[in-house]
Design a protein around this motif. Structure first.
Motif, mmCIF file in Angstrom:
data_model
loop_
_atom_site.group_PDB
_atom_site.id
_atom_site.type_symbol
_atom_site.label_atom_id
_atom_site.label_comp_id
_atom_site.label_asym_id
_atom_site.label_seq_id
_atom_site.Cartn_x
_atom_site.Cartn_y
_atom_site.Cartn_z
ATOM 1 N N PHE A 1 25.432 15.342 57.181
ATOM 2 C CA PHE A 1 25.231 15.939 55.604
ATOM 3 C C PHE A 1 26.555 16.430 55.242
ATOM 4 O O PHE A 1 27.205 17.507 56.048
ATOM 5 C CB PHE A 1 24.257 17.033 55.758
ATOM 6 C CG PHE A 1 22.840 16.324 55.767
ATOM 7 C CD1 PHE A 1 22.557 15.395 56.319
ATOM 8 C CD2 PHE A 1 21.688 17.266 55.189
ATOM 9 C CE1 PHE A 1 21.348 14.856 56.396
ATOM 10 C CE2 PHE A 1 20.494 16.859 55.529
ATOM 11 C CZ PHE A 1 20.048 15.714 56.062
ATOM 12 N N ILE A 2 27.042 16.153 54.177
ATOM 13 C CA ILE A 2 28.250 16.586 53.449
ATOM 14 C C ILE A 2 27.916 17.171 52.395
ATOM 15 O O ILE A 2 27.452 16.500 51.199
ATOM 16 C CB ILE A 2 29.231 15.345 53.190
ATOM 17 C CG1 ILE A 2 29.645 14.687 54.421
ATOM 18 C CG2 ILE A 2 30.412 15.902 52.546
ATOM 19 C CD1 ILE A 2 30.360 13.303 54.018
ATOM 20 N N ASN A 3 28.046 18.649 52.239
ATOM 21 C CA ASN A 3 27.598 19.362 51.075
ATOM 22 C C ASN A 3 28.907 19.777 50.027
ATOM 23 O O ASN A 3 30.047 20.214 50.727
ATOM 24 C CB ASN A 3 27.053 20.761 51.589
ATOM 25 C CG ASN A 3 25.633 20.549 52.247
ATOM 26 O OD1 ASN A 3 25.186 19.470 52.014
ATOM 27 N ND2 ASN A 3 25.307 21.464 52.936
ATOM 28 N N LEU A 4 28.974 19.312 48.855
ATOM 29 C CA LEU A 4 29.994 19.524 48.186
ATOM 30 C C LEU A 4 30.171 20.984 47.560
ATOM 31 O O LEU A 4 29.382 21.220 46.889
ATOM 32 C CB LEU A 4 30.016 18.360 46.911
ATOM 33 C CG LEU A 4 29.798 17.045 47.191
ATOM 34 C CD1 LEU A 4 29.681 16.222 46.108
ATOM 35 C CD2 LEU A 4 31.166 16.384 48.058
ATOM 36 N N ALA A 5 31.111 21.559 47.835
ATOM 37 C CA ALA A 5 31.237 22.978 47.638
ATOM 38 C C ALA A 5 32.356 23.255 46.402
ATOM 39 O O ALA A 5 33.580 22.900 46.430
ATOM 40 C CB ALA A 5 31.668 24.059 48.719
ATOM 41 N N PHE A 6 31.964 23.645 45.351
ATOM 42 C CA PHE A 6 30.378 24.162 44.868
ATOM 43 C C PHE A 6 30.327 23.910 43.457
ATOM 44 O O PHE A 6 31.178 23.793 42.805
ATOM 45 C CB PHE A 6 30.245 25.800 45.023
ATOM 46 C CG PHE A 6 30.494 26.330 46.347
ATOM 47 C CD1 PHE A 6 29.169 26.019 47.123
ATOM 48 C CD2 PHE A 6 31.572 27.035 46.878
ATOM 49 C CE1 PHE A 6 29.050 26.753 48.442
ATOM 50 C CE2 PHE A 6 31.422 27.627 48.237
ATOM 51 C CZ PHE A 6 29.936 27.366 48.873
ATOM 52 N N GLY A 7 28.894 23.740 42.958
ATOM 53 C CA GLY A 7 28.769 23.896 41.720
ATOM 54 C C GLY A 7 28.530 25.085 41.285
ATOM 55 O O GLY A 7 27.886 25.901 42.312
ATOM 56 N N GLU A 8 29.254 25.576 40.083
ATOM 57 C CA GLU A 8 29.144 27.047 39.682
ATOM 58 C C GLU A 8 28.665 27.041 38.457
ATOM 59 O O GLU A 8 28.623 26.304 37.511
ATOM 60 C CB GLU A 8 30.265 27.830 39.884
ATOM 61 C CG GLU A 8 31.088 27.686 41.451
ATOM 62 C CD GLU A 8 32.147 28.418 41.770
ATOM 63 O OE1 GLU A 8 32.867 28.611 40.494
ATOM 64 O OE2 GLU A 8 32.440 28.809 42.651
ATOM 65 N N PRO A 9 27.897 28.287 37.924
ATOM 66 C CA PRO A 9 27.635 28.370 36.586
ATOM 67 C C PRO A 9 28.553 28.799 35.637
ATOM 68 O O PRO A 9 29.727 29.453 36.095
ATOM 69 C CB PRO A 9 26.363 29.704 36.868
ATOM 70 C CG PRO A 9 27.064 30.385 37.948
ATOM 71 C CD PRO A 9 27.818 29.547 38.982
ATOM 72 N N THR A 10 28.457 28.569 34.439
ATOM 73 C CA THR A 10 29.105 28.842 33.293
ATOM 74 C C THR A 10 29.093 30.301 33.182
ATOM 75 O O THR A 10 30.130 31.047 32.617
ATOM 76 C CB THR A 10 28.997 28.262 32.078
ATOM 77 O OG1 THR A 10 27.548 28.556 31.814
ATOM 78 C CG2 THR A 10 29.227 26.751 32.087
ATOM 79 N N SER A 11 28.020 30.961 33.382
ATOM 80 C CA SER A 11 27.875 32.581 33.409
ATOM 81 C C SER A 11 26.757 32.886 34.323
ATOM 82 O O SER A 11 25.984 31.936 34.626
ATOM 83 C CB SER A 11 27.837 32.940 32.070
ATOM 84 O OG SER A 11 26.210 32.825 31.567
#
Length: 536
Positions: free
Chosen positions: A230-240
């Motif tokens: 498993f390859i987890n792409l780091a990271f999706g982050e929030p706009t706020s």
């Protein structure tokens, strides 16, 4: 059932009942009479030579000797830990000691365990010994406090053993910057069983620094070694923190030389998938606070996450909510029926995504021990004064247990956690990993209440989360110690002081932070553990 309360005297009494001090030397003795390898051991030069998190500073009172000492105050999940990396010699024995005061103070060498004391207002000498491994040339020592137990003090740290004593540092009035390591629908009840992993089907899960470099170097998707499943792409982050809008912005060339084009990145994902790998979007991380406080934020989360999954053709989602993303409101005491909006909305969002993408959708979670195993003692704000984040992942895990592919709790960046033996366990050794994994594999009473038991997960849903290298996070554990823990859990042999409640032959595997740090460390984690897991 032993429970730590916020009052210092109750906490001290509870821990005294739960633990012995077999590993520690707590006596008013003089330090060892050999060269001290620690830099600025008495904090006379402020925090020079030390790297600290949270509220840590050199103070002029109280001190044991000289004119300064360390004062650290844990806050939330931060333990006010101070670390120092020291050159050592391979296969050599060292004694680490320090004088400490406070409710709970911990002293250790990463990869070699730690010891602790609760001396209150009296200066007490804390000491432990360890032997370096063949080829080991450095060790990171640390001191820290414990959750909600007030300020601790440390003075006269000493590392005694073979090596060259450092010179005296110049005083510095400013502390060293903090380190950056590197997270109501009705819940469905207990799951039905599923097929056990077949030999060779145990998993290695790794995080790929896709949006930042972090000092470990950029790794192109096409260059991710085949050992990783498993390859987890780091990271999706929030706009706020409260928008629910998730963005995934790949690392720019200025920060990540050699970064591939968007087309090359997508083509490499497809190649990994054709080879049987799963590529997931990981959301959160240390800096990605995601609080779905409203249904509007929930809906924005579902929409924006779906757009990223569709854009790259990903296999699923990893939830790595840390910091203040999840918490429990006062009165929210039943993990089976949560009422806190950030918890309820996350459950709803993940169920929507699972329904949208179907049975092939991979869902994993990477909580810290604070949000899971600490629930054995604390759950939310409790009777008042407790951290509302304690155990806050439990309702999410429970509600989604039928949809959850893997839970890999981070067995690092953790304070001491009480296991099912009612003893505290600390990072960096096999017993810690066995005790923490045993809790989710056997289940446990939340807040010690036998009428409110968090049920065990299936064995094939559980993996152990670890730093891939000493530099990747606090609590690094050597390959040998990790494999000792896994052998104990899977076969029931070679166990140490902690005996698990059962044998778990279908334990799924290991997670690492990160693929990048593993490459930086000459692939010790992936190559050593891949062979081991395939041979179980």
């Amino acid at each position: 059932m032993i429970r730590i309360r916020t009052a210092a005297r109750t906490a001290a009494a509870s821990v005294a009942a739960a633990l012995t001090f077999a590993a520690a030397t707590l006596a008013a003795a003089q330090p060892a009479r050999a060269a001290n390898l620690a830099v600025n051991p008495g904090f006379e030069a402020g925090l020079t030579g030390w790297t600290c998190t949270g509220r840590a500073e050199a103070v002029t009172s109280p001190v044991r000797s000289g004119s300064r000492a360390l004062a650290g105050t844990p806050e939330g999940t931060d333990l006010a830990r101070c670390r120092q990396t020291i050159t050592v010699k391979p296969s050599s024995t060292y004694t680490l000691s320090a004088w400490v005061r406070g409710n709970f103070v911990f002293l250790g060498a990463e990869g070699h365990g730690e010891t602790w004391a609760s001396p209150g207002g009296t200066w007490t000498r804390l000491s432990t010994s360890f032997t370096t491994s063949p080829g080991q040339t450095s060790v990171t020592i640390h001191v820290n406090g414990w959750y909600g137990q007030g300020t601790y003090h440390v003075d006269d740290v000493e590392l005694d053993g073979p090596g060259d004593a450092p010179g005296s540092p110049s005083p510095s009035p400013s502390p060293t910057p903090s380190e950056s390591p590197e997270p109501s629908p009705t819940p469905t009840e207990e799951p039905t069983t599923s097929p056990s992993p077949t030999p060779g089907d145990r998993l290695l899960v790794g995080y790929l620094h896709a949006t930042f470099a972090n000092g470990s170097g950029y790794v192109r998707m096409a260059d991710v070694p085949d050992e990783w499943d498993f390859i987890n792409l780091a990271f999706g982050e929030p706009t706020s923190p409260t928008s629910g809008e998730i963005r995934f912005t790949r690392c720019p060339a200025a920060e990540c030389p050699g970064v591939e084009s968007e087309a090359e990145f997508i083509a490499a994902i497809r190649a990994k998938q054709r080879a049987g790998k799963k590529v997931l979007l990981s959301i959160g991380g240390q800096n990605g606070q995601v609080q779905l406080t409203t249904t509007a934020a929930r809906d924005a989360f579902v929409r924006s996450v779906s757009e990223i999954i569709d854009r790259y053709g990903l296999d699923g989602l990893d939830i790595d909510f840390e910091g203040h993303s999840l918490y429990l409101n006062p009165g929210d005491t039943d993990f089976r029926n949560p009422t806190t909006p950030v918890v309820v909305n996350l459950i709803s969002a993940l169920r929507t995504l699972k329904a949208r993408y179907g049975s092939r959708f991979v869902l994993t979670m990477a909580p810290e021990t604070f949000f899971v195993q600490l629930g054995y003692q604390f759950y939310g704000p409790g009777d008042g004064g407790q951290d509302p984040r304690a155990g806050a992942y439990l309702p999410v895990i429970h509600a989604l247990r039928n949809d959850l592919t893997l839970l890999h709790v981070q067995h690092y960046n953790s304070g001491p956690i009480m296991g099912l033996d009612d003893r505290y366990h600390t990072m960096g050794n096999a017993d810690f990993h066995v005790a923490m994994a045993d809790m989710v594999l056997a289940g446990f009473p939340v807040r010690g209440n036998p009428g409110n038991v968090f049920p065990p997960l299936r064995q094939d849903q559980v993996a152990i989360g670890l730093p891939a290298a000493p530099y990747a996070g606090n609590g690094f554990t050597t390959v040998a110690e990790v494999q000792k823990a896994v052998t104990c859990l899977v076969k029931g042999t070679g166990c140490g002081g902690y005996r698990p409640r059962g044998v778990y032959p279908n334990l799924r595997g290991l997670m690492a932070w990160s693929i990048n740090w593993d490459r930086f460390n000459s692939y010790e984690f992936s190559r050593g553990h891949r062979r081991f897991l395939d041979g179980l």
